[in-house]
Design a protein around this motif. Structure first.
Motif, PDB file in Angstrom:
ATOM      1  N   ILE A  17       4.560  -3.147   9.524  1.00 13.34           N
ATOM      2  CA  ILE A  17       4.114  -4.178   8.585  1.00 13.34           C
ATOM      3  C   ILE A  17       4.879  -3.992   7.279  1.00 13.34           C
ATOM      4  O   ILE A  17       5.470  -2.939   7.034  1.00 13.34           O
ATOM      5  N   ALA A  18       4.878  -5.025   6.443  1.00 11.17           N
ATOM      6  CA  ALA A  18       5.564  -4.934   5.155  1.00 11.17           C
ATOM      7  C   ALA A  18       4.936  -3.838   4.306  1.00 11.17           C
ATOM      8  O   ALA A  18       3.714  -3.777   4.153  1.00 11.17           O
ATOM      9  N   ALA A  19       5.772  -2.969   3.737  1.00 15.56           N
ATOM     10  CA  ALA A  19       5.257  -1.906   2.880  1.00 15.56           C
ATOM     11  C   ALA A  19       4.749  -2.458   1.554  1.00 15.56           C
ATOM     12  O   ALA A  19       3.807  -1.923   0.963  1.00 15.56           O
ATOM     13  N   LEU A  20       5.362  -3.522   1.070  1.00 17.07           N
ATOM     14  CA  LEU A  20       4.929  -4.154  -0.172  1.00 17.07           C
ATOM     15  C   LEU A  20       4.258  -5.474   0.164  1.00 17.07           C
ATOM     16  O   LEU A  20       4.883  -6.389   0.712  1.00 17.07           O
ATOM     17  N   GLY A  21       2.977  -5.553  -0.141  1.00 17.75           N
ATOM     18  CA  GLY A  21       2.219  -6.760   0.150  1.00 17.75           C
ATOM     19  C   GLY A  21       1.667  -7.389  -1.115  1.00 17.75           C
ATOM     20  O   GLY A  21       2.205  -7.211  -2.216  1.00 17.75           O
ATOM     21  N   GLN A  22       0.560  -8.118  -0.949  1.00 19.52           N
ATOM     22  CA  GLN A  22      -0.050  -8.841  -2.061  1.00 19.52           C
ATOM     23  C   GLN A  22      -1.559  -8.634  -2.053  1.00 19.52           C
ATOM     24  O   GLN A  22      -2.203  -8.782  -1.017  1.00 19.52           O
ATOM     25  N   GLY A  23      -2.108  -8.297  -3.210  1.00 18.39           N
ATOM     26  CA  GLY A  23      -3.550  -8.226  -3.373  1.00 18.39           C
ATOM     27  C   GLY A  23      -4.083  -9.521  -3.953  1.00 18.39           C
ATOM     28  O   GLY A  23      -3.328 -10.332  -4.504  1.00 18.39           O
ATOM     29  N   THR A  24      -5.398  -9.705  -3.856  1.00 14.83           N
ATOM     30  CA  THR A  24      -5.989 -10.965  -4.327  1.00 14.83           C
ATOM     31  C   THR A  24      -7.235 -10.768  -5.185  1.00 14.83           C
ATOM     32  O   THR A  24      -7.968 -11.728  -5.438  1.00 14.83           O
ATOM     33  N   TRP A  25      -7.484  -9.543  -5.626  1.00 16.79           N
ATOM     34  CA  TRP A  25      -8.646  -9.289  -6.483  1.00 16.79           C
ATOM     35  C   TRP A  25      -8.533 -10.143  -7.744  1.00 16.79           C
ATOM     36  O   TRP A  25      -7.493 -10.174  -8.403  1.00 16.79           O
ATOM     37  N   TYR A  26      -9.586 -10.878  -8.077  1.00 17.91           N
ATOM     38  CA  TYR A  26      -9.695 -11.783  -9.227  1.00 17.91           C
ATOM     39  C   TYR A  26      -8.964 -13.104  -9.046  1.00 17.91           C
ATOM     40  O   TYR A  26      -9.028 -13.965  -9.943  1.00 17.91           O
ATOM     41  N   LEU A  27      -8.296 -13.323  -7.928  1.00 18.54           N
ATOM     42  CA  LEU A  27      -7.680 -14.626  -7.701  1.00 18.54           C
ATOM     43  C   LEU A  27      -8.715 -15.615  -7.175  1.00 18.54           C
ATOM     44  O   LEU A  27      -9.722 -15.246  -6.582  1.00 18.54           O
TER      45      LEU A  27
END
Length: 281
Positions: A17-27
């Protein structure tokens, strides 16, 4: 960064899997920012940041709804991570919570489903819920979040507990406590470690030592902080609701830190010299 240049990390089952992803806390919590946040999530996928982490807790489901909108028509490009709240984590509650998340995310399955942190329900209950979801093909892998050494040791003694794919924990330059014991234990057990808040929710960006390293490398402090996590063999899920910040974060994939930069960061942010209680945000 392009999708082709993205670093990857292996899950215990061998899937990359991609080592760098995206978080969504507070979005998803401010309607005025929705269009920009959707664009940021879509751009992240374009750039290869295809691991997208969310949770039923974030905005009481608002972040999940945002992710569902952002990835409409692109679900197969995304490795989607969700989390069950501890208060919902008995056997039936885990299943019900996952089904609610699936509805908000507009998908039939999650790629990875985590216990958000440990609560009152025995781990056996949560594991039974995960098993039910796996058998129903509503999740592909399961794991945990914010579990320390003792909790992980207990988990592995339970039937099926050694199948945890991930422990997602707080880790960044200023929060290195897991290096003493939790990180080696997870690696010995074959559990992938995923770092949340890898830039300490932006607070690291004002540290002069980090800025000095970034200037020397022609990079930004955020890129250096993220590259530092990636070079430790972990996944990282920085949150960004801005396309510009997503592009900046993506540049960390192509940044490799020389020995002198690593030494300077160790001096400014010393590693632990003994056991440290697991930190959480």
């Amino acid at each position: 960064m392009s999708a082709e240049s993205a670093r990857t990390i292996a899950l215990p089952a061998g899937e990359e899997i991609a080592a760098l992803g995206q978080g969504t806390w507070y979005l998803g919590e401010d309607p005025a920012r929705r269009e920009q946040e959707v664009a940021a999530l879509r751009l992240g996928v374009d750039l290869g940041m295809t691991v997208v982490d969310t949770a039923e807790m974030y905005g009481d489901g608002a972040a999940e709804e945002l992710v569902g909108e952002a990835h409409r028509g692109r679900r197969e490009e995304v490795f989607l991570v969700g989390k069950v709240l501890p208060g919902h984590a008995d056997r039936k509650g885990t299943v019900d919570a996952c089904e609610g998340s699936l509805r908000r995310l507009r998908t039939e399955r999650l790629d990875l489903y985590l216990l958000h942190w440990r609560g009152r329900w025995p781990l056996e209950e949560t594991l039974a819920g995960f098993t039910d979801l796996m058998e129903a093909e509503k999740i592909r892998y399961w794991g945990v979040s914010n579990l320390g050494v003792a909790d992980m040791a207990e988990l592995t003694t339970l039937p099926g507990g050694d199948a945890a794919a991930v422990d997602q924990v707080l880790y960044n330059l200023s929060r290195r406590g897991i290096e003493w014991d939790l990180l080696p234990r997870c690696r010995e057990a074959g559990v992938t470690v995923m770092a949340y808040s890898p830039i300490e929710q932006g607070r690291l960006l004002n540290v002069e030592a980090l800025d000095a390293v970034a200037r020397a490398l022609g990079a930004t402090p955020a890129q250096v902080a993220l590259a530092w996590v990636l070079e430790r063999g972990m996944a990282a899920i920085p949150r960004s609701g801005s396309p510009d910040h997503v592009r900046e974060n993506g540049g960390a994939v192509d940044l490799h830190l020389p020995t002198e930069a690593l030494d300077a960061l160790d001096e400014a942010f010393p590693p632990p010299n003994g056991p440290t209680p697991l930190e959480m945000l």
